[in-house]
Motif scaffolding. Structure first.
Motif, PDB file in Angstrom:
ATOM      1  N   ASN A 156      -3.532   6.447  -6.772  1.00 51.05           N
ATOM      2  CA  ASN A 156      -2.912   5.605  -7.630  1.00 51.05           C
ATOM      3  C   ASN A 156      -2.223   6.946  -8.598  1.00 51.05           C
ATOM      4  O   ASN A 156      -1.027   6.807  -8.878  1.00 51.05           O
ATOM      5  CB  ASN A 156      -3.715   4.918  -8.447  1.00 51.05           C
ATOM      6  CG  ASN A 156      -3.181   4.566  -9.907  1.00 51.05           C
ATOM      7  OD1 ASN A 156      -3.598   4.856 -10.859  1.00 51.05           O
ATOM      8  ND2 ASN A 156      -2.116   3.675  -9.710  1.00 51.05           N
ATOM      9  N   LYS A 157      -3.122   7.848  -9.009  1.00 50.89           N
ATOM     10  CA  LYS A 157      -2.642   8.987  -9.967  1.00 50.89           C
ATOM     11  C   LYS A 157      -1.716   9.804  -9.121  1.00 50.89           C
ATOM     12  O   LYS A 157      -0.600  10.408  -9.818  1.00 50.89           O
ATOM     13  CB  LYS A 157      -3.880   9.641 -10.652  1.00 50.89           C
ATOM     14  CG  LYS A 157      -4.349   8.630 -11.305  1.00 50.89           C
ATOM     15  CD  LYS A 157      -5.413   9.416 -12.187  1.00 50.89           C
ATOM     16  CE  LYS A 157      -6.249   8.643 -13.313  1.00 50.89           C
ATOM     17  NZ  LYS A 157      -6.777   7.434 -12.752  1.00 50.89           N
ATOM     18  N   GLU A 158      -1.928  10.577  -7.990  1.00 51.02           N
ATOM     19  CA  GLU A 158      -1.210  11.415  -7.487  1.00 51.02           C
ATOM     20  C   GLU A 158       0.111  11.036  -6.849  1.00 51.02           C
ATOM     21  O   GLU A 158       0.970  11.815  -6.737  1.00 51.02           O
ATOM     22  CB  GLU A 158      -2.226  12.341  -6.443  1.00 51.02           C
ATOM     23  CG  GLU A 158      -3.276  13.058  -6.933  1.00 51.02           C
ATOM     24  CD  GLU A 158      -4.090  13.560  -5.934  1.00 51.02           C
ATOM     25  OE1 GLU A 158      -3.836  13.433  -4.602  1.00 51.02           O
ATOM     26  OE2 GLU A 158      -5.107  14.283  -6.022  1.00 51.02           O
ATOM     27  N   LYS A 159       0.053   9.688  -6.155  1.00 50.31           N
ATOM     28  CA  LYS A 159       0.967   9.447  -5.708  1.00 50.31           C
ATOM     29  C   LYS A 159       1.641   8.246  -6.223  1.00 50.31           C
ATOM     30  O   LYS A 159       2.978   7.507  -5.721  1.00 50.31           O
ATOM     31  CB  LYS A 159       0.716   8.627  -4.207  1.00 50.31           C
ATOM     32  CG  LYS A 159      -0.151   9.636  -3.167  1.00 50.31           C
ATOM     33  CD  LYS A 159       0.899  10.344  -2.330  1.00 50.31           C
ATOM     34  CE  LYS A 159       1.471   9.851  -1.317  1.00 50.31           C
ATOM     35  NZ  LYS A 159       2.431  10.538  -0.431  1.00 50.31           N
ATOM     36  N   GLN A 160       1.426   7.919  -7.528  1.00 53.72           N
ATOM     37  CA  GLN A 160       2.019   6.896  -8.114  1.00 53.72           C
ATOM     38  C   GLN A 160       1.978   5.495  -7.569  1.00 53.72           C
ATOM     39  O   GLN A 160       3.081   4.832  -7.474  1.00 53.72           O
ATOM     40  CB  GLN A 160       3.379   7.171  -8.849  1.00 53.72           C
ATOM     41  CG  GLN A 160       3.489   8.002 -10.037  1.00 53.72           C
ATOM     42  CD  GLN A 160       3.074   7.642 -11.248  1.00 53.72           C
ATOM     43  OE1 GLN A 160       3.537   6.546 -11.735  1.00 53.72           O
ATOM     44  NE2 GLN A 160       1.750   7.726 -11.595  1.00 53.72           N
ATOM     45  N   ALA A 161       0.972   5.468  -6.450  1.00 54.61           N
ATOM     46  CA  ALA A 161       0.860   4.174  -5.821  1.00 54.61           C
ATOM     47  C   ALA A 161       0.646   2.861  -6.922  1.00 54.61           C
ATOM     48  O   ALA A 161      -0.246   3.252  -7.552  1.00 54.61           O
ATOM     49  CB  ALA A 161      -0.153   4.292  -4.515  1.00 54.61           C
ATOM     50  N   THR A 162       1.388   1.785  -6.390  1.00 57.09           N
ATOM     51  CA  THR A 162       0.949   0.510  -7.408  1.00 57.09           C
ATOM     52  C   THR A 162      -0.251  -0.107  -6.529  1.00 57.09           C
ATOM     53  O   THR A 162       0.080  -0.443  -5.186  1.00 57.09           O
ATOM     54  CB  THR A 162       2.222  -0.106  -7.342  1.00 57.09           C
ATOM     55  OG1 THR A 162       3.118   0.555  -7.802  1.00 57.09           O
ATOM     56  CG2 THR A 162       2.161  -1.503  -8.231  1.00 57.09           C
ATOM     57  N   ILE A 163      -1.281  -0.551  -7.184  1.00 58.36           N
ATOM     58  CA  ILE A 163      -2.289  -1.223  -6.581  1.00 58.36           C
ATOM     59  C   ILE A 163      -2.755  -2.446  -7.458  1.00 58.36           C
ATOM     60  O   ILE A 163      -2.908  -2.329  -8.428  1.00 58.36           O
ATOM     61  CB  ILE A 163      -3.515  -0.143  -6.338  1.00 58.36           C
ATOM     62  CG1 ILE A 163      -3.149   1.140  -5.730  1.00 58.36           C
ATOM     63  CG2 ILE A 163      -4.722  -0.854  -5.663  1.00 58.36           C
ATOM     64  CD1 ILE A 163      -4.480   2.351  -5.699  1.00 58.36           C
ATOM     65  N   LEU A 164      -3.022  -3.395  -6.550  1.00 58.59           N
ATOM     66  CA  LEU A 164      -3.212  -4.771  -7.083  1.00 58.59           C
ATOM     67  C   LEU A 164      -4.593  -5.086  -6.503  1.00 58.59           C
ATOM     68  O   LEU A 164      -4.566  -5.300  -5.109  1.00 58.59           O
ATOM     69  CB  LEU A 164      -2.176  -5.915  -6.954  1.00 58.59           C
ATOM     70  CG  LEU A 164      -2.768  -7.258  -7.626  1.00 58.59           C
ATOM     71  CD1 LEU A 164      -1.021  -7.855  -8.172  1.00 58.59           C
ATOM     72  CD2 LEU A 164      -3.457  -8.159  -6.800  1.00 58.59           C
ATOM     73  N   MET A 165      -5.722  -5.149  -7.219  1.00 57.89           N
ATOM     74  CA  MET A 165      -7.171  -5.328  -6.462  1.00 57.89           C
ATOM     75  C   MET A 165      -7.763  -6.658  -7.196  1.00 57.89           C
ATOM     76  O   MET A 165      -7.853  -6.773  -8.297  1.00 57.89           O
ATOM     77  CB  MET A 165      -7.950  -4.053  -6.793  1.00 57.89           C
ATOM     78  CG  MET A 165      -9.329  -4.376  -6.369  1.00 57.89           C
ATOM     79  SD  MET A 165     -10.227  -2.380  -6.381  1.00 57.89           S
ATOM     80  CE  MET A 165     -10.509  -2.665  -8.328  1.00 57.89           C
ATOM     81  N   VAL A 166      -8.005  -7.526  -6.318  1.00 55.69           N
ATOM     82  CA  VAL A 166      -8.797  -8.551  -6.697  1.00 55.69           C
ATOM     83  C   VAL A 166     -10.522  -8.192  -6.303  1.00 55.69           C
ATOM     84  O   VAL A 166     -10.761  -7.774  -5.537  1.00 55.69           O
ATOM     85  CB  VAL A 166      -8.791  -9.853  -5.541  1.00 55.69           C
ATOM     86  CG1 VAL A 166      -9.748 -10.879  -5.796  1.00 55.69           C
ATOM     87  CG2 VAL A 166      -7.246 -10.546  -5.825  1.00 55.69           C
TER      88      VAL A 166
END
Length: 258
Positions: free
Chosen positions: A189-199
């Motif tokens: 998330n931090k390094e790649k600016q990946a957007t994550i939605l986690m249930v």
């Protein structure tokens, strides 16, 4: 910038008893955000994930990804959209047992008929980042649960999706493997600016996120944002869960986070 907009979404299941699983829910997910969705059992978390992942369709309201409305796509376009834009991480890994770890990871690119050179470059980058080299040629039944979840994360990342959807990604893991997987998601998330939605139902898992959105009976209940200290964020998550009637919260309130 909003990457995902959920606008006034309602999902009603018709049957002998009509069940309103999601009721007029509205929220945005920003690019690069790590968002947790929490709520008691039966609150609509899984339904919401199914709607966002386009597996199910809302009864009313709309879901928009970067100006694309999946509801307007035909079946072929939708399959293509899902494969290109979304990355999935499941509780039970969903790896194909007859394929090696390497073959499982590159599967989305194989389906997309990407050139071998692209596959090799992306695979190598993930192997190094996620520390997969030692078991790349094994099959899923020859590796541990923590390793299998790392493989599943690599598979979700290899086609560089717009958003990663994670459904209880630590649900089948012990606390050590859970921490490794969560630290990995946080790093991506931090390094790649990946957007994550986690249930998740796990407040420790949620404490790795930037924001936690709580739902109850399919409706917005509360949301809190992370501050500088994870321990205080964790405590605030517990406080909201106790208001929600979130189960064994009392057992967790004295936990110090690793």
């Amino acid at each position: 910038m909003s990457i995902l907009q959920v606008r006034d979404v309602t999902k009603v299941y018709e049957g002998k008893v009509t069940n309103r699983a999601i009721n007029q829910l509205t929220f945005d997910v920003e690019k690069g955000e790590f968002l947790a969705i929490m709520g008691p059992s039966g609150s609509g978390k899984t339904t919401l994930l199914n709607l966002i992942s386009t597996i199910d369709k809302p009864t009313s309201g709309e879901i928009i990804f970067n100006d694309i409305k999946p509801l307007n796509l035909n079946n072929t376009e939708l399959a293509y959209f899902r494969r290109r834009e979304l990355g999935f991480v499941f509780q039970d890994f969903n790896l194909l047992p007859m394929l090696t770890v390497e073959e499982n990871i590159v599967l989305p690119l194989t389906l997309d008929q990407k050139p071998v050179q692209v596959m090799e470059e992306r695979l190598q980058s993930l192997v190094n980042r996620l520390d997969l080299k030692s078991f790349l040629y094994k099959r899923p039944n020859e590796i541990s649960g923590g390793q299998a979840q790392r493989v599943a994360i690599a598979r979700a990342l290899i086609h560089e999706p717009t958003i990663i959807l994670a459904d209880e990604p630590t649900g089948n893991l012990d606390s050590n493997n859970s921490r490794e997987v969560l630290e990995l998601l946080s790093k991506i998330n931090k390094e790649k600016q990946a957007t994550i939605l986690m249930v998740t139902h796990d407040p420790i898992a949620a404490s790795y996120c930037d924001r936690v959105l709580f739902i109850k009976d399919g409706e917005f209940f509360n949301e809190i944002y992370r501050d500088d200290r994870r321990q205080t964020f964790f405590q605030r998550i517990l406080n909201v869960l106790s208001l929600l009637g979130g189960g064994k919260v009392g057992d967790l309130s004295s936990i110090r986070l690793p």
